[in-house]
Design a protein around this motif. Structure first.
Motif, short mmCIF file in Angstrom:
data_model
loop_
_atom_site.label_atom_id
_atom_site.label_comp_id
_atom_site.label_asym_id
_atom_site.label_seq_id
_atom_site.Cartn_x
_atom_site.Cartn_y
_atom_site.Cartn_z
N VAL A 283 4.30 -0.30 10.42
CA VAL A 283 3.36 0.64 9.80
C VAL A 283 2.15 -0.11 9.25
O VAL A 283 1.03 0.41 9.25
N TRP B 103 5.46 6.90 11.65
CA TRP B 103 4.17 7.47 12.02
C TRP B 103 3.28 7.74 10.82
O TRP B 103 3.77 8.06 9.74
N ARG B 104 1.97 7.62 11.03
CA ARG B 104 0.99 7.92 10.00
C ARG B 104 -0.16 8.71 10.62
O ARG B 104 -0.44 8.60 11.81
N ILE C 273 -0.87 -0.19 11.60
CA ILE C 273 -1.57 1.04 12.00
C ILE C 273 -2.96 1.03 11.38
O ILE C 273 -3.12 0.82 10.18
N SER C 274 -3.97 1.24 12.20
CA SER C 274 -5.34 1.30 11.69
C SER C 274 -6.22 2.01 12.71
O SER C 274 -5.84 2.17 13.87
N THR D 248 -0.86 6.36 19.93
CA THR D 248 -1.43 7.50 19.22
C THR D 248 -1.24 8.74 20.07
O THR D 248 -1.22 8.67 21.29
N ALA E 21 -0.25 8.04 14.56
CA ALA E 21 -0.15 6.74 15.19
C ALA E 21 1.09 5.99 14.73
O ALA E 21 1.59 6.20 13.62
N ALA E 22 1.56 5.10 15.60
CA ALA E 22 2.67 4.21 15.28
C ALA E 22 2.47 2.90 16.01
O ALA E 22 1.75 2.84 17.03
N VAL E 23 3.07 1.84 15.49
CA VAL E 23 3.07 0.53 16.14
C VAL E 23 4.50 0.01 16.15
O VAL E 23 5.20 0.08 15.13
N PHE F 217 1.07 -0.12 20.65
CA PHE F 217 0.31 0.74 19.75
C PHE F 217 0.22 2.13 20.40
O PHE F 217 -0.22 2.24 21.54
#
Length: 216
Positions: A105, A22-23, A108-109, A71, A30-32, A69
């Motif tokens: 990671v 996660w970031r 993630i954007s 969040t 968020a994570a992907v 994706f």
């Protein structure tokens, strides 16, 4: 549901050190996750929905073929992050790992529209009314349905002539390749505020920022 479990930034940084999938992005974490098949992505999507129902705390989930994706934020806390987000994110990571999903990671954007202004209060409600957005505690605007880009009012005594620009959020750990690609296509980069953000100017003078969660 209580909104008294808001996480301070220092505390959030501590949590994220123990959550490698996660970031932090504006107003959320968020994570992907990438799976081997589309069917496995659907299964992960279903598991996330089950965890959300159990916790009565619901993330935004976007399924794209073999990628999911995710969040999460706490809308009842004004779009801030709470311990409920951390608990749900941990459960999602556990389910993704059990299904053999690969964390991405690097994917993630988030994109937000930044508006240079010397008086955010004068225009914020006009933008909110036009877009149907809600106002968060930090003064930014967010789509209540989680679909459109956020609006950020960048307060400055000397607004740039080109007042609107895009803030492109990427994890600090993944920002190097992005900045290298921009260097390869000969943009101008002003890195004096890096790693918080790097101002990119194209060949015609248009600007956007590559932003990260570092030093915000």
């Amino acid at each position: 549901m209580s909104a008294n479990d808001v996480i301070a930034q220092d505390e959030l940084n501590g949590y994220l050190q123990e959550m490698p999938h996660w970031r932090k992005i504006p107003g959320a974490i968020a994570a992907v996750f990438e799976t081997k098949t589309s069917a496995a992505a659907i299964e992960l999507f279903s598991d996330i929905a089950g965890a959300a129902e159990l916790d009565n705390h619901h993330p935004n989930v976007d399924w794209r073929y073999n990628k999911v994706f995710v969040t999460t934020t706490s809308h009842d806390a004004g779009g801030q992050l709470t311990t409920r987000d951390i608990a749900l994110a941990s459960k999602i990571s556990e389910r993704a790992t059990s299904l053999g999903a690969k964390p991405r990671v690097d994917l993630i954007s988030a994109v937000e529209i930044a508006i240079d202004t010397d008086n955010p209060e004068e225009i914020a409600q006009q933008w909110a009314a036009g877009l149907g957005y809600t106002t968060l505690q930090d003064g930014s605007l967010a789509d209540p349905n989680g679909r459109g880009p956020a609006i950020w009012f960048q307060k400055t005594a000397t607004p740039n002539a080109n007042r609107l620009h895009l803030d492109v959020w990427v994890p600090n750990s993944a920002s190097g390749p992005v900045l290298k690609n921009l260097q390869d296509v000969r943009t101008h980069a002003d890195a004096q505020e890096a790693p918080s953000f790097t101002v990119i100017t194209d060949a015609q003078g248009n600007r956007f920022c590559i932003c990260t969660e570092a030093d915000r």
